[in-house]
Each structure stands twice: as structure tokens, then as C-alpha cells.
Design a protein around this motif. Structure first.
Motif, PDB file in Angstrom:
ATOM      1  N   LEU A   1      50.508  39.568  42.414  1.00 25.42           N
ATOM      2  CA  LEU A   1      50.198  39.782  43.945  1.00 25.42           C
ATOM      3  C   LEU A   1      48.790  39.015  44.549  1.00 25.42           C
ATOM      4  N   ALA A   2      49.161  38.320  45.381  1.00 29.75           N
ATOM      5  CA  ALA A   2      47.706  37.578  46.175  1.00 29.75           C
ATOM      6  C   ALA A   2      47.532  38.416  47.221  1.00 29.75           C
ATOM      7  N   LEU A   3      46.393  39.120  47.085  1.00 31.03           N
ATOM      8  CA  LEU A   3      45.865  39.998  48.009  1.00 31.03           C
ATOM      9  C   LEU A   3      44.844  39.136  49.129  1.00 31.03           C
ATOM     10  N   VAL A   4      45.072  38.915  50.378  1.00 28.39           N
ATOM     11  CA  VAL A   4      44.042  38.144  51.135  1.00 28.39           C
ATOM     12  C   VAL A   4      43.259  39.127  51.837  1.00 28.39           C
ATOM     13  N   MET A   5      41.943  38.965  51.604  1.00 23.77           N
ATOM     14  CA  MET A   5      40.912  39.853  52.144  1.00 23.77           C
ATOM     15  C   MET A   5      39.635  39.197  53.104  1.00 23.77           C
ATOM     16  N   ASP A   6      39.418  39.680  54.375  1.00 22.21           N
ATOM     17  CA  ASP A   6      38.370  38.854  54.843  1.00 22.21           C
ATOM     18  C   ASP A   6      36.999  39.285  54.083  1.00 22.21           C
ATOM     19  N   VAL A   7      36.226  38.260  53.825  1.00 16.87           N
ATOM     20  CA  VAL A   7      34.834  38.591  52.953  1.00 16.87           C
ATOM     21  C   VAL A   7      34.151  39.574  53.834  1.00 16.87           C
TER      22      VAL A   7
ATOM     23  N   HIS B   1      35.060  41.993  55.814  1.00 17.87           N
ATOM     24  CA  HIS B   1      35.320  43.102  55.678  1.00 17.87           C
ATOM     25  C   HIS B   1      36.353  43.565  54.498  1.00 17.87           C
ATOM     26  N   PRO B   2      35.953  43.514  53.236  1.00 18.70           N
ATOM     27  CA  PRO B   2      36.817  43.580  52.009  1.00 18.70           C
ATOM     28  C   PRO B   2      37.115  45.202  51.582  1.00 18.70           C
ATOM     29  N   LEU B   3      38.200  45.335  50.932  1.00 20.15           N
ATOM     30  CA  LEU B   3      38.474  46.634  50.408  1.00 20.15           C
ATOM     31  C   LEU B   3      38.886  47.322  51.501  1.00 20.15           C
ATOM     32  N   THR B   4      39.613  47.288  52.607  1.00 16.07           N
ATOM     33  CA  THR B   4      39.898  48.417  53.725  1.00 16.07           C
ATOM     34  C   THR B   4      40.918  49.175  53.136  1.00 16.07           C
TER      35      THR B   4
ATOM     36  N   LEU C   1      41.946  36.759  47.155  1.00 14.65           N
ATOM     37  CA  LEU C   1      41.279  35.722  47.888  1.00 14.65           C
ATOM     38  C   LEU C   1      40.556  36.567  48.828  1.00 14.65           C
ATOM     39  N   LEU C   2      39.010  36.055  48.940  1.00 13.59           N
ATOM     40  CA  LEU C   2      37.989  36.430  50.001  1.00 13.59           C
ATOM     41  C   LEU C   2      37.824  35.553  50.995  1.00 13.59           C
ATOM     42  N   THR C   3      38.422  35.482  51.847  1.00 13.34           N
ATOM     43  CA  THR C   3      38.798  34.303  52.959  1.00 13.34           C
ATOM     44  C   THR C   3      37.599  34.178  53.874  1.00 13.34           C
ATOM     45  N   LYS C   4      37.288  33.375  54.466  1.00 16.70           N
ATOM     46  CA  LYS C   4      36.167  33.064  55.402  1.00 16.70           C
ATOM     47  C   LYS C   4      35.030  32.997  54.663  1.00 16.70           C
ATOM     48  N   ALA C   5      35.042  32.486  53.523  1.00 15.58           N
ATOM     49  CA  ALA C   5      33.655  32.498  52.693  1.00 15.58           C
ATOM     50  C   ALA C   5      32.503  31.644  53.296  1.00 15.58           C
ATOM     51  N   ASP C   6      33.011  30.776  54.352  1.00 18.42           N
ATOM     52  CA  ASP C   6      32.072  29.929  54.952  1.00 18.42           C
ATOM     53  C   ASP C   6      31.576  30.546  56.026  1.00 18.42           C
ATOM     54  N   LYS C   7      31.896  31.958  56.618  1.00 22.62           N
ATOM     55  CA  LYS C   7      31.158  32.600  57.698  1.00 22.62           C
ATOM     56  C   LYS C   7      29.931  33.259  57.112  1.00 22.62           C
ATOM     57  N   LEU C   8      29.624  33.338  55.744  1.00 25.07           N
ATOM     58  CA  LEU C   8      28.447  33.841  55.111  1.00 25.07           C
ATOM     59  C   LEU C   8      27.588  32.938  54.570  1.00 25.07           C
ATOM     60  N   SER C   9      26.374  33.101  54.367  1.00 21.32           N
ATOM     61  CA  SER C   9      25.554  32.436  53.319  1.00 21.32           C
ATOM     62  C   SER C   9      26.042  32.545  52.067  1.00 21.32           C
TER      63      SER C   9
ATOM     64  N   ARG D   1      30.295  42.642  44.200  1.00 24.37           N
ATOM     65  CA  ARG D   1      30.528  44.070  44.643  1.00 24.37           C
ATOM     66  C   ARG D   1      32.282  44.251  44.499  1.00 24.37           C
ATOM     67  N   VAL D   2      32.931  43.286  45.319  1.00 23.76           N
ATOM     68  CA  VAL D   2      34.277  43.808  45.229  1.00 23.76           C
ATOM     69  C   VAL D   2      34.946  43.609  43.803  1.00 23.76           C
ATOM     70  N   GLU D   3      34.561  42.824  42.749  1.00 21.78           N
ATOM     71  CA  GLU D   3      34.892  42.717  41.444  1.00 21.78           C
ATOM     72  C   GLU D   3      34.729  44.165  40.642  1.00 21.78           C
ATOM     73  N   VAL D   4      33.371  44.468  40.987  1.00 19.53           N
ATOM     74  CA  VAL D   4      33.228  45.972  40.451  1.00 19.53           C
ATOM     75  C   VAL D   4      34.017  47.061  41.011  1.00 19.53           C
ATOM     76  N   GLU D   5      34.197  46.988  42.305  1.00 20.66           N
ATOM     77  CA  GLU D   5      34.897  48.171  42.813  1.00 20.66           C
ATOM     78  C   GLU D   5      36.326  48.091  42.462  1.00 20.66           C
ATOM     79  N   ILE D   6      37.019  46.980  42.572  1.00 21.63           N
ATOM     80  CA  ILE D   6      38.265  46.711  42.166  1.00 21.63           C
ATOM     81  C   ILE D   6      38.763  46.828  40.801  1.00 21.63           C
ATOM     82  N   GLY D   7      37.737  46.814  40.037  1.00 19.11           N
ATOM     83  CA  GLY D   7      38.079  46.963  38.558  1.00 19.11           C
ATOM     84  C   GLY D   7      38.564  48.579  38.424  1.00 19.11           C
ATOM     85  N   THR D   8      37.899  49.500  39.085  1.00 23.64           N
ATOM     86  CA  THR D   8      38.553  50.820  39.076  1.00 23.64           C
ATOM     87  C   THR D   8      39.997  50.900  39.553  1.00 23.64           C
ATOM     88  N   LEU D   9      40.217  50.321  40.796  1.00 26.93           N
ATOM     89  CA  LEU D   9      41.625  50.357  41.493  1.00 26.93           C
ATOM     90  C   LEU D   9      42.753  49.750  40.648  1.00 26.93           C
ATOM     91  N   ALA D  10      42.589  48.539  40.116  1.00 28.42           N
ATOM     92  CA  ALA D  10      43.407  47.660  39.439  1.00 28.42           C
ATOM     93  C   ALA D  10      42.613  46.807  38.279  1.00 28.42           C
TER      94      ALA D  10
END
Length: 170
Positions: A22-28, A30-33, A53-61, A71-80
Motif C-alpha cells: 500500500l502506497a499511502l500519500v500524506m501531506d507532510v 498534516h500527517p497521520l489524519t 510518501l510525505l508529500t509537499k516536503a518542499d513546503k517546509l524547511s 515523528r511519523v516513523e515513530v507513530e506509524i511503527g505502532t499502527l503498522a
């Protein structure tokens, strides 16, 4: 309205045997809605890999984007647990090679479906393996901001621009 769609999608993700991952596309920004978390809960029991894929990475520094990534890697490890995460920007084309390598690894029919976090090796000769080549827009097919990445061309009917022929032309 959402309930029937969620039931259909959840069942599809859990029961569709040919799915390799599964390829899951998230806005960087607003991740993990709640919907992202539900998708992971539906797909997690299959044991198949998930690549986020944390998209729109160019919008952040750069620093802020990497903070969100960790943060997403840590949180996602518990879900999947069978999940990999990466930053992606279609505008700057960053992360394209990494994503393509992961998806090529999933589609490689010579081996069982790899884990998403296995750091799949890049296929140096994708053209030698029909069906596994992932193409990106070339210089004439650039996708600019606000444009749709998927373009479909309908077969030509022989008529120009879909207009009806004049009675004198018939």
C-alpha cells in the motif's frame, strides 16, 4: 455516505490477495489524519508492506521536514510495523528514486513481496524486465503545480473536436 465507502475500501484492502503493498500519500504538514490511521489499521493485518510518501516536503524547511519524518516513523511503527516512510516533493522531484526503488521491489515477480523497510535495491535495467519500468515525466511532459499527474487520452473518433457534422457534410 462515508460508511459504505469505508466498508468497501476496508474489505478491499484486507481481502485483495494480489495487492503487493500500500502506497499511502500524506501531506507532510498534516500527517497521520484519522483516515490515514484507519487505512493503516485496515491494511496492517495483511502483513504486506506499506510505504508512506510525505508529500509537499518542499513546503517546509529541511529541518522541519526531517522532524516530521522522524515523528511519523515513530507513530506509524505502532499502527503498522511493516511500514517505511519518506519525504517526497513532486515539485522538486525529490524522493522519486527512493519511492520507485521501493515499488520496483514490490513488483519484482522473481521474489516474494519484500518488506517495505528493506531498502529495496534499485533496478539498474528496468527496461529488461517488462512491466516493471516506472516512468516519470520527461522534459516535454513536465507536471506543474496545479496540474493532474494522471492524464488519459481518449481514442480518436475520426471527428475533429467532437463537433457534430453539418447536414451538408453528411
Amino acid at each position: 455516505m462515508r460508511a459504505p465507502w469505508e466498508k468497501l475500501l476496508g474489505g478491499y484492502l484486507q481481502m485483495r490477495e494480489p495487492l503487493r503493498g500500500l502506497a499511502l500519500v500524506m501531506d507532510v504538514r498534516h500527517p497521520l489524519t484519522e483516515l490515514d490511521q484507519r487505512m493503516l489499521r485496515w491494511f496492517g493485518p495483511t502483513g504486506k508492506p506499506v510505504h508512506v510518501l510525505l508529500t509537499k516536503a518542499d513546503k517546509l524547511s529541511r529541518e522541519a521536514a526531517h522532524t516530521v519524518l522522524r515523528r511519523v516513523e515513530v507513530e506509524i511503527g505502532t499502527l503498522a510495523p511493516n511500514t517505511s516512510v519518506q519525504l517526497f516533493s513532486s515539485l522538486r522531484k525529490s524522493g522519486l528514486d527512493q519511492a520507485a526503488a521501493v515499488f520496483r521491489g514490490w513488483l519484482d515477480t522473481r521474489a516474494p513481496a519484500p518488506l517495505a523497510s528493506s531498502g529495496a535495491a534499485r533496478n539498474e535495467n528496468p527496461g529488461q524486465d517488462p512491466g516493471l519500468e516506472i516512468k516519470t515525466p520527461g522534459p516535454k511532459g513536465e507536471i506543474g503545480p496545479g496540474q493532474n499527474a494522471l492524464r488519459f487520452k481518449a481514442p480518436r473518433s475520426g471527428r475533429r473536436s467532437g463537433r457534430r457534422p453539418k447536414p451538408s457534410e453528411v
